[in-house]
Scaffold this motif. Structure first.
Motif, PDB file in Angstrom:
ATOM      1  N   PRO A  87       1.063  -0.927   0.116  1.00 58.84           N
ATOM      2  CA  PRO A  87      -0.519  -0.279  -0.016  1.00 58.84           C
ATOM      3  C   PRO A  87       0.368   1.290  -0.076  1.00 58.84           C
ATOM      4  N   ALA A  88       0.148   2.088  -0.239  1.00 60.12           N
ATOM      5  CA  ALA A  88       0.951   3.428  -0.080  1.00 60.12           C
ATOM      6  C   ALA A  88       1.607   4.153   0.811  1.00 60.12           C
ATOM      7  N   THR A  89       0.893   3.707   2.276  1.00 58.66           N
ATOM      8  CA  THR A  89       1.608   3.371   3.618  1.00 58.66           C
ATOM      9  C   THR A  89       2.971   2.882   3.785  1.00 58.66           C
ATOM     10  N   THR A  90       3.231   1.943   2.537  1.00 59.04           N
ATOM     11  CA  THR A  90       4.565   1.137   2.957  1.00 59.04           C
ATOM     12  C   THR A  90       5.620   1.999   2.391  1.00 59.04           C
ATOM     13  N   GLN A  91       6.802   2.289   3.220  1.00 61.52           N
ATOM     14  CA  GLN A  91       8.059   3.291   2.561  1.00 61.52           C
ATOM     15  C   GLN A  91       9.167   2.285   1.788  1.00 61.52           C
ATOM     16  N   LEU A  92       9.024   1.625   0.541  1.00 58.98           N
ATOM     17  CA  LEU A  92      10.393   0.919  -0.032  1.00 58.98           C
ATOM     18  C   LEU A  92      11.631   1.708   0.106  1.00 58.98           C
ATOM     19  N   LEU A  93      12.304   1.365   1.104  1.00 54.25           N
ATOM     20  CA  LEU A  93      14.138   1.716   1.186  1.00 54.25           C
ATOM     21  C   LEU A  93      15.036   1.578   1.388  1.00 54.25           C
ATOM     22  N   ILE A  94      15.430   0.124   1.282  1.00 52.63           N
ATOM     23  CA  ILE A  94      16.994  -0.529   0.895  1.00 52.63           C
ATOM     24  C   ILE A  94      16.221  -1.461   0.554  1.00 52.63           C
ATOM     25  N   ASN A  95      17.720  -2.081  -0.238  1.00 50.89           N
ATOM     26  CA  ASN A  95      18.099  -3.425  -0.213  1.00 50.89           C
ATOM     27  C   ASN A  95      19.224  -4.356   0.403  1.00 50.89           C
ATOM     28  N   HIS A  96      19.406  -5.500   0.706  1.00 52.73           N
ATOM     29  CA  HIS A  96      20.184  -6.545   0.980  1.00 52.73           C
ATOM     30  C   HIS A  96      20.517  -7.191   0.180  1.00 52.73           C
ATOM     31  N   PRO A  97      21.607  -7.720  -1.255  1.00 55.68           N
ATOM     32  CA  PRO A  97      22.044  -8.759  -1.843  1.00 55.68           C
ATOM     33  C   PRO A  97      22.178  -9.470  -1.280  1.00 55.68           C
ATOM     34  N   ILE A  98      22.404 -11.038  -0.489  1.00 55.45           N
ATOM     35  CA  ILE A  98      23.205 -11.967   0.005  1.00 55.45           C
ATOM     36  C   ILE A  98      23.520 -12.742  -0.944  1.00 55.45           C
ATOM     37  N   GLY A  99      24.721 -12.956   0.067  1.00 56.52           N
ATOM     38  CA  GLY A  99      25.139 -14.261  -1.083  1.00 56.52           C
ATOM     39  C   GLY A  99      26.667 -14.903  -0.633  1.00 56.52           C
ATOM     40  N   TYR A 100      27.094 -16.095  -1.085  1.00 58.42           N
ATOM     41  CA  TYR A 100      28.493 -16.166  -0.320  1.00 58.42           C
ATOM     42  C   TYR A 100      29.855 -15.909  -1.492  1.00 58.42           C
ATOM     43  N   PRO A 101      30.986 -15.317  -0.918  1.00 56.02           N
ATOM     44  CA  PRO A 101      31.411 -15.005  -2.195  1.00 56.02           C
ATOM     45  C   PRO A 101      31.546 -15.542  -3.243  1.00 56.02           C
TER      46      PRO A 101
END
Length: 212
Positions: free
Chosen positions: A197-211
């Protein structure tokens, strides 16, 4: 004709069952051991390259608990600071087999989308799209209730998101996993796919995985 219809319905039922998303109960996260905090701080760095080695549910459970899991069961308070203890940060887990919403209280994943949303999380930075797991951090402004206005909610959400993001970075460092905090993502596509919904703010993402 009736036989053909029965066969078709049975096949459809089998296909639906095979592709249906179900909640995932994560293993209990390890809350002891790991890299000492000062060493994790010294080694923490952003990394945008990942191997295809999968992240196990046990490891994912540790990272999510570190992010904003419950560390005081009696009061249901979490590992990250939270403005007025509103616990507004929501973490979505995006993988090849779909997307889920992290439920700290149940230490579980709730189905959010059957689609592989990693390309939308990567956005124009396609190099990170091969990360086996991508965590998307949002702020649910409804948690703040009538406290403050929309601008204040955005500030509170951004600050709370920073706490959770740092927890993720330190947990990944401790576990020998690469990650990088990013703001780049296709917000329109993610908002639609996750039905935000509009009341939810997308802020940051974290890709994660092994080297690699």
């Amino acid at each position: 004709m009736r036989r053909n219809m029965i066969v078709a319905l049975a096949a459809m039922a089998m296909w639906t069952g095979a592709h249906a998303q179900t909640p995932v109960k994560l293993p209990s996260p390890k809350q002891e051991g790991g890299m000492p905090l000062m060493e994790a701080l010294q080694k923490r760095h952003s990394e945008r390259t990942f191997s295809e080695k999968p992240i196990s549910d046990a490891t994912l459970s540790q990272i999510l608990w570190a992010a904003c899991g419950i560390n005081r069961k009696d009061s249901k308070r979490i590992t990250a600071p939270s403005a007025m203890n509103k616990q507004d940060i929501v973490v979505y887990v995006c993988r090849k087999d779909g997307a889920w919403k992290y439920n700290p209280e149940g230490q579980s994943l709730e189905p959010a989308s059957k689609e592989d949303l990693r390309k939308y999380v990567a956005g124009r930075q396609e190099a990170v799209a091969n990360a086996p797991v991508m965590l998307v951090l949002c702020s649910d402004h409804t948690k703040f209730g009538e406290t403050g206005n929309s601008q204040q909610h955005e500030i509170l959400g951004a600050v709370d998101c920073g706490y959770v993001s740092q927890n993720i970075a330190l947990a990944c460092t401790s576990l020998g996993i690469n990650t990088v905090p990013r703001m780049t993502m296709d917000q329109d596509a993610l908002r639609k796919a996750l039905a935000l919904p509009a009341t939810t703010q997308l802020l940051i993402n974290h890709p994660i995985g092994y080297p690699q």
